[in-house]
Design a protein around this motif. Sequence first.
Motif, PDB file in Angstrom:
ATOM      1  N   ARG A   1      17.220  -8.061 -86.275  1.00 43.18           N
ATOM      2  CA  ARG A   1      15.966  -7.349 -86.465  1.00 43.18           C
ATOM      3  C   ARG A   1      15.024  -8.303 -87.205  1.00 43.18           C
ATOM      4  O   ARG A   1      15.475  -9.180 -87.947  1.00 43.18           O
ATOM      5  CB  ARG A   1      16.169  -6.082 -87.300  1.00 43.18           C
ATOM      6  CG  ARG A   1      17.137  -5.075 -86.691  1.00 43.18           C
ATOM      7  CD  ARG A   1      17.297  -3.883 -87.620  1.00 43.18           C
ATOM      8  NE  ARG A   1      18.174  -2.852 -87.069  1.00 43.18           N
ATOM      9  CZ  ARG A   1      19.475  -2.738 -87.330  1.00 43.18           C
ATOM     10  NH1 ARG A   1      20.057  -3.604 -88.167  1.00 43.18           N
ATOM     11  NH2 ARG A   1      20.196  -1.779 -86.790  1.00 43.18           N
ATOM     12  N   VAL A   2      13.717  -8.101 -87.051  1.00 38.57           N
ATOM     13  CA  VAL A   2      12.775  -9.005 -87.702  1.00 38.57           C
ATOM     14  C   VAL A   2      12.916  -8.936 -89.222  1.00 38.57           C
ATOM     15  O   VAL A   2      12.766  -9.948 -89.926  1.00 38.57           O
ATOM     16  CB  VAL A   2      11.325  -8.712 -87.249  1.00 38.57           C
ATOM     17  CG1 VAL A   2      10.873  -7.331 -87.705  1.00 38.57           C
ATOM     18  CG2 VAL A   2      10.362  -9.785 -87.755  1.00 38.57           C
ATOM     19  N   SER A   3      13.218  -7.748 -89.770  1.00 36.97           N
ATOM     20  CA  SER A   3      13.394  -7.620 -91.222  1.00 36.97           C
ATOM     21  C   SER A   3      14.634  -8.386 -91.693  1.00 36.97           C
ATOM     22  O   SER A   3      14.655  -8.923 -92.812  1.00 36.97           O
ATOM     23  CB  SER A   3      13.514  -6.151 -91.620  1.00 36.97           C
ATOM     24  OG  SER A   3      14.587  -5.528 -90.942  1.00 36.97           O
ATOM     25  N   GLU A   4      15.661  -8.443 -90.846  1.00 37.31           N
ATOM     26  CA  GLU A   4      16.870  -9.200 -91.182  1.00 37.31           C
ATOM     27  C   GLU A   4      16.587 -10.700 -91.162  1.00 37.31           C
ATOM     28  O   GLU A   4      17.143 -11.453 -91.965  1.00 37.31           O
ATOM     29  CB  GLU A   4      17.990  -8.849 -90.200  1.00 37.31           C
ATOM     30  CG  GLU A   4      18.447  -7.404 -90.306  1.00 37.31           C
ATOM     31  CD  GLU A   4      19.359  -6.953 -89.174  1.00 37.31           C
ATOM     32  OE1 GLU A   4      19.956  -5.870 -89.281  1.00 37.31           O
ATOM     33  OE2 GLU A   4      19.478  -7.693 -88.168  1.00 37.31           O
TER      34      GLU A   4
ATOM     35  N   GLY B   1      21.239  -5.217 -93.076  1.00 39.57           N
ATOM     36  CA  GLY B   1      20.560  -4.399 -92.085  1.00 39.57           C
ATOM     37  C   GLY B   1      20.078  -3.081 -92.642  1.00 39.57           C
ATOM     38  O   GLY B   1      19.829  -2.939 -93.846  1.00 39.57           O
ATOM     39  N   LYS B   2      19.950  -2.094 -91.764  1.00 35.88           N
ATOM     40  CA  LYS B   2      19.474  -0.767 -92.167  1.00 35.88           C
ATOM     41  C   LYS B   2      20.440  -0.140 -93.162  1.00 35.88           C
ATOM     42  O   LYS B   2      21.651  -0.296 -93.053  1.00 35.88           O
ATOM     43  CB  LYS B   2      19.336   0.136 -90.933  1.00 35.88           C
ATOM     44  CG  LYS B   2      18.152  -0.218 -90.051  1.00 35.88           C
ATOM     45  CD  LYS B   2      17.997   0.793 -88.941  1.00 35.88           C
ATOM     46  CE  LYS B   2      16.746   0.517 -88.113  1.00 35.88           C
ATOM     47  NZ  LYS B   2      16.580   1.506 -87.021  1.00 35.88           N
TER      48      LYS B   2
ATOM     49  N   ARG C   1       6.892 -10.187 -91.795  1.00 37.43           N
ATOM     50  CA  ARG C   1       7.217  -9.680 -90.458  1.00 37.43           C
ATOM     51  C   ARG C   1       6.006  -9.826 -89.533  1.00 37.43           C
ATOM     52  O   ARG C   1       6.159 -10.150 -88.348  1.00 37.43           O
ATOM     53  CB  ARG C   1       7.638  -8.204 -90.537  1.00 37.43           C
ATOM     54  CG  ARG C   1       8.868  -7.999 -91.404  1.00 37.43           C
ATOM     55  CD  ARG C   1       9.494  -6.637 -91.197  1.00 37.43           C
ATOM     56  NE  ARG C   1       8.579  -5.531 -91.446  1.00 37.43           N
ATOM     57  CZ  ARG C   1       8.874  -4.264 -91.233  1.00 37.43           C
ATOM     58  NH1 ARG C   1      10.059  -3.945 -90.750  1.00 37.43           N
ATOM     59  NH2 ARG C   1       8.014  -3.312 -91.511  1.00 37.43           N
TER      60      ARG C   1
ATOM     61  N   HIS D   1      11.519  -7.830 -81.640  1.00 37.28           N
ATOM     62  CA  HIS D   1      12.617  -6.958 -81.221  1.00 37.28           C
ATOM     63  C   HIS D   1      13.019  -7.220 -79.772  1.00 37.28           C
ATOM     64  O   HIS D   1      14.154  -6.922 -79.372  1.00 37.28           O
ATOM     65  CB  HIS D   1      12.223  -5.495 -81.409  1.00 37.28           C
ATOM     66  CG  HIS D   1      13.342  -4.640 -81.914  1.00 37.28           C
ATOM     67  ND1 HIS D   1      13.903  -4.800 -83.162  1.00 37.28           N
ATOM     68  CD2 HIS D   1      14.025  -3.623 -81.332  1.00 37.28           C
ATOM     69  CE1 HIS D   1      14.873  -3.908 -83.326  1.00 37.28           C
ATOM     70  NE2 HIS D   1      14.956  -3.187 -82.230  1.00 37.28           N
TER      71      HIS D   1
ATOM     72  N   ARG E   1      15.987  -9.320 -79.633  1.00 32.05           N
ATOM     73  CA  ARG E   1      17.202  -8.565 -79.950  1.00 32.05           C
ATOM     74  C   ARG E   1      17.696  -7.808 -78.708  1.00 32.05           C
ATOM     75  O   ARG E   1      18.888  -7.812 -78.395  1.00 32.05           O
ATOM     76  CB  ARG E   1      16.900  -7.597 -81.097  1.00 32.05           C
ATOM     77  CG  ARG E   1      18.049  -6.698 -81.534  1.00 32.05           C
ATOM     78  CD  ARG E   1      17.614  -5.971 -82.802  1.00 32.05           C
ATOM     79  NE  ARG E   1      18.415  -4.799 -83.134  1.00 32.05           N
ATOM     80  CZ  ARG E   1      19.540  -4.831 -83.849  1.00 32.05           C
ATOM     81  NH1 ARG E   1      20.018  -5.991 -84.275  1.00 32.05           N
ATOM     82  NH2 ARG E   1      20.184  -3.721 -84.122  1.00 32.05           N
ATOM     83  N   HIS E   2      16.748  -7.166 -77.991  1.00 25.30           N
ATOM     84  CA  HIS E   2      17.118  -6.486 -76.756  1.00 25.30           C
ATOM     85  C   HIS E   2      17.703  -7.472 -75.739  1.00 25.30           C
ATOM     86  O   HIS E   2      18.695  -7.179 -75.057  1.00 25.30           O
ATOM     87  CB  HIS E   2      15.885  -5.815 -76.137  1.00 25.30           C
ATOM     88  CG  HIS E   2      15.321  -4.699 -76.956  1.00 25.30           C
ATOM     89  ND1 HIS E   2      16.106  -3.814 -77.649  1.00 25.30           N
ATOM     90  CD2 HIS E   2      14.030  -4.312 -77.175  1.00 25.30           C
ATOM     91  CE1 HIS E   2      15.330  -2.930 -78.265  1.00 25.30           C
ATOM     92  NE2 HIS E   2      14.074  -3.225 -78.009  1.00 25.30           N
TER      93      HIS E   2
ATOM     94  N   LEU F   1      25.102  -6.012 -83.458  1.00 24.91           N
ATOM     95  CA  LEU F   1      23.775  -5.422 -83.642  1.00 24.91           C
ATOM     96  C   LEU F   1      23.692  -4.563 -84.900  1.00 24.91           C
ATOM     97  O   LEU F   1      22.604  -4.272 -85.383  1.00 24.91           O
ATOM     98  CB  LEU F   1      23.413  -4.565 -82.423  1.00 24.91           C
ATOM     99  CG  LEU F   1      23.163  -5.315 -81.116  1.00 24.91           C
ATOM    100  CD1 LEU F   1      22.946  -4.330 -79.976  1.00 24.91           C
ATOM    101  CD2 LEU F   1      21.982  -6.259 -81.230  1.00 24.91           C
TER     102      LEU F   1
ATOM    103  N   HIS G   1      24.811  -1.373 -85.087  1.00 32.59           N
ATOM    104  CA  HIS G   1      24.572   0.028 -84.733  1.00 32.59           C
ATOM    105  C   HIS G   1      25.687   0.905 -85.302  1.00 32.59           C
ATOM    106  O   HIS G   1      26.862   0.585 -85.153  1.00 32.59           O
ATOM    107  CB  HIS G   1      24.539   0.206 -83.210  1.00 32.59           C
ATOM    108  CG  HIS G   1      23.316  -0.354 -82.574  1.00 32.59           C
ATOM    109  ND1 HIS G   1      23.237  -0.677 -81.225  1.00 32.59           N
ATOM    110  CD2 HIS G   1      22.086  -0.659 -83.091  1.00 32.59           C
ATOM    111  CE1 HIS G   1      22.037  -1.136 -80.948  1.00 32.59           C
ATOM    112  NE2 HIS G   1      21.327  -1.141 -82.058  1.00 32.59           N
TER     113      HIS G   1
END
Length: 298
Positions: A148-151, A171-172, A221, A244, A247-248, A268, A270
């Motif tokens: 993720r861009v924040s990571e 991550g989240k 970001r 993102h 990432r996809h 990822l 998740h």
Amino acid sequence: MHWEEAIRGFSTFLKLERSLAGNSVEAYIGDIGKLRQFSESGNQKAPGQLTTSDLKDFLKWVNELGMLAPTQARVLSGIKAFFRFLQLEHVRDDDPAHLIESPRIQRKLPDILSIQDIQNLITAIDLSTAEGMRNKAILEVLYGCGLRVSELTSLKLSNLFLDIEFIKVTGKGSKERLIPIGTEAIKFLRIYLNETRVHINIKPGKEDFVFLNRRGSPLSRVMVFLIIKGLAEKTGLKKHISPHTFRHSFATHLIEGGADLRAVQEMLGHESITTTEIYTHLDRSYLRDVITQYHPRS
């Protein structure tokens, strides 16, 4: 319990009990702020007095504001968490949001880049500049690790284990995970660290961040978005892309190559494998090849 006290307590609950990241806490508190605004402009009820009917009226009001279904679903998720918190605090015995169903959301397949698209973007980077070497390392890490861009922007030097080809990211929900990093990403990351980053006058307290701007602060970001947007314009790419998208593409290319869905889920970060399953939107030629290779009647 009045609104201000309830919201303050809910914020503390999300941070300490749920260990949510700052952005997630802000989103939840913003949603409860909408509920407070609706209540104070109408029936003037405190959080402990709201009924299921009140919440349905609120969601109807939110819909009339023009909010899309995904946003409405997020708002409802925040409300449900809020009333669970009120139950834990013994402010109320019931949960008026329990039986309210979330709006149905059509799962949108994410845009992805082809391998050639990614190659074109990376090739378009001007490596004669210090920023160019940094940007190449950024794209290699984004695509090579599926971050993720924040990571990416919060990546630390102390969490690089390049000798064993792993990095650690947060991550989240402030959850940490280890991700393998490929040889190309390692190569250009080391070039950036050893030939570009060493010449930056780093601001005190920011020494551990990997990606820095020219002023020695961690890259934002927004800046990563702008870098990618500029490269897309430079290469004439017509797709609407963002950090993102890499990432996809990382996930889709892995699955198309035969990677195990569970392994991709781990990389990822998740929580649920159903989130990862969206990347099984494989092209028909690949599906045909799978049938041809593995089905006994082919």
